[in-house]
Motif scaffolding. Structure first.
Motif, mmCIF file in Angstrom:
data_model
loop_
_atom_site.group_PDB
_atom_site.id
_atom_site.type_symbol
_atom_site.label_atom_id
_atom_site.label_comp_id
_atom_site.label_asym_id
_atom_site.label_seq_id
_atom_site.Cartn_x
_atom_site.Cartn_y
_atom_site.Cartn_z
ATOM 1 N N HIS A 91 5.210 10.327 -9.197
ATOM 2 C CA HIS A 91 4.775 10.563 -10.565
ATOM 3 C C HIS A 91 4.261 11.989 -10.745
ATOM 4 C CE1 HIS A 91 3.183 9.456 -14.512
ATOM 5 N NE2 HIS A 91 2.097 10.132 -14.184
ATOM 6 N N TYR A 92 3.409 12.460 -9.842
ATOM 7 C CA TYR A 92 2.807 13.781 -9.988
ATOM 8 C C TYR A 92 3.625 14.894 -9.338
ATOM 9 C CZ TYR A 92 -1.314 11.548 -11.870
ATOM 10 O OH TYR A 92 -2.166 10.836 -12.654
ATOM 11 N N GLY A 93 4.626 14.572 -8.561
ATOM 12 C CA GLY A 93 5.391 15.600 -7.873
ATOM 13 C C GLY A 93 6.751 15.897 -8.459
ATOM 14 N N PHE A 94 7.209 15.116 -9.444
ATOM 15 C CA PHE A 94 8.562 15.290 -9.959
ATOM 16 C C PHE A 94 8.733 16.597 -10.728
ATOM 17 C CE2 PHE A 94 11.901 14.541 -13.138
ATOM 18 C CZ PHE A 94 12.949 14.301 -12.285
ATOM 19 N N ILE A 95 7.879 16.878 -11.697
ATOM 20 C CA ILE A 95 8.011 18.091 -12.510
ATOM 21 C C ILE A 95 7.816 19.356 -11.662
ATOM 22 C CG2 ILE A 95 7.050 19.378 -14.479
ATOM 23 C CD1 ILE A 95 8.759 16.934 -15.249
ATOM 24 N N PRO A 96 6.795 19.431 -10.782
ATOM 25 C CA PRO A 96 6.706 20.617 -9.925
ATOM 26 C C PRO A 96 7.937 20.802 -9.033
ATOM 27 C CG PRO A 96 4.627 19.462 -9.901
ATOM 28 C CD PRO A 96 5.596 18.596 -10.634
ATOM 29 N N LEU A 97 8.545 19.719 -8.587
ATOM 30 C CA LEU A 97 9.764 19.817 -7.785
ATOM 31 C C LEU A 97 10.909 20.417 -8.597
ATOM 32 C CD1 LEU A 97 11.302 19.158 -5.153
ATOM 33 C CD2 LEU A 97 11.886 16.966 -6.216
ATOM 34 N N TRP A 139 0.837 -1.200 0.000
ATOM 35 C CA TRP A 139 0.000 0.000 0.000
ATOM 36 C C TRP A 139 0.875 1.255 0.000
ATOM 37 C CZ3 TRP A 139 -0.637 4.142 3.304
ATOM 38 C CH2 TRP A 139 -1.772 4.920 3.113
ATOM 39 N N THR A 140 1.927 1.266 0.814
ATOM 40 C CA THR A 140 2.825 2.414 0.903
ATOM 41 C C THR A 140 3.549 2.655 -0.417
ATOM 42 O OG1 THR A 140 3.143 1.949 3.250
ATOM 43 C CG2 THR A 140 4.737 3.399 2.205
ATOM 44 N N MET A 141 4.030 1.599 -1.043
ATOM 45 C CA MET A 141 4.763 1.758 -2.302
ATOM 46 C C MET A 141 3.859 2.251 -3.428
ATOM 47 S SD MET A 141 7.822 1.348 -1.606
ATOM 48 C CE MET A 141 8.501 1.388 -3.245
ATOM 49 N N LYS A 142 2.599 1.822 -3.436
ATOM 50 C CA LYS A 142 1.667 2.317 -4.447
ATOM 51 C C LYS A 142 1.436 3.816 -4.278
ATOM 52 C CE LYS A 142 -0.948 -1.868 -5.409
ATOM 53 N NZ LYS A 142 -2.273 -2.515 -5.346
ATOM 54 N N ARG A 143 1.296 4.259 -3.027
ATOM 55 C CA ARG A 143 1.092 5.696 -2.774
ATOM 56 C C ARG A 143 2.350 6.492 -3.106
ATOM 57 N NH1 ARG A 143 -2.879 3.388 -2.849
ATOM 58 N NH2 ARG A 143 -4.688 3.582 -1.532
ATOM 59 N N ALA A 144 3.520 5.954 -2.799
ATOM 60 C CA ALA A 144 4.781 6.633 -3.099
ATOM 61 C C ALA A 144 4.971 6.775 -4.610
ATOM 62 C CB ALA A 144 5.950 5.869 -2.480
ATOM 63 N N LYS A 145 4.541 5.787 -5.363
ATOM 64 C CA LYS A 145 4.652 5.847 -6.819
ATOM 65 C C LYS A 145 3.804 6.990 -7.371
ATOM 66 C CE LYS A 145 3.737 3.062 -10.915
ATOM 67 N NZ LYS A 145 3.212 1.791 -11.405
ATOM 68 N N VAL A 146 2.590 7.149 -6.861
ATOM 69 C CA VAL A 146 1.707 8.225 -7.316
ATOM 70 C C VAL A 146 2.293 9.586 -6.948
ATOM 71 C CG1 VAL A 146 -0.581 9.259 -6.997
ATOM 72 C CG2 VAL A 146 -0.355 6.798 -7.280
ATOM 73 N N VAL A 147 2.810 9.717 -5.737
ATOM 74 C CA VAL A 147 3.407 10.987 -5.292
ATOM 75 C C VAL A 147 4.614 11.334 -6.149
ATOM 76 C CG1 VAL A 147 4.652 12.088 -3.398
ATOM 77 C CG2 VAL A 147 2.535 10.860 -2.945
#
Length: 71
Positions: free
Chosen positions: A44-50, A34-42
């Motif tokens: 994925h969507y947080g890399f470009i804004p970072l 469950w944790t790894m699935k959530r980390a993957k989504v974070v």
């Protein structure tokens, strides 16, 4: 939502410790998945804004349009 973990079919008494350990191991496996699935989504969507945020705080300070242009 994590799946429910039921009790094992092992005998009670001397062998109950093994059933408890397998239940704990199953719980850790479900939690880590469950944790790894959530980390993957974070990630994925947080890399470009970072990258944009790091670029805007660098020296010399570029304009936002300069960060997004490919040139």
């Amino acid at each position: 939502m994590a799946p429910k973990i039921g009790k094992g079919k092992g005998k009670t008494g001397k062998g109950s410790k093994g059933a408890d350990e397998s239940s704990i191991a199953r719980y850790v496996k479900v939690w880590s998945t469950w944790t790894m699935k959530r980390a993957k989504v974070v990630a994925h969507y947080g890399f470009i804004p970072l990258i944009i945020l790091i670029g805007m705080n660098s020296d010399p300070k570029p304009h936002f349009s300069q960060l997004l242009s490919p040139v």
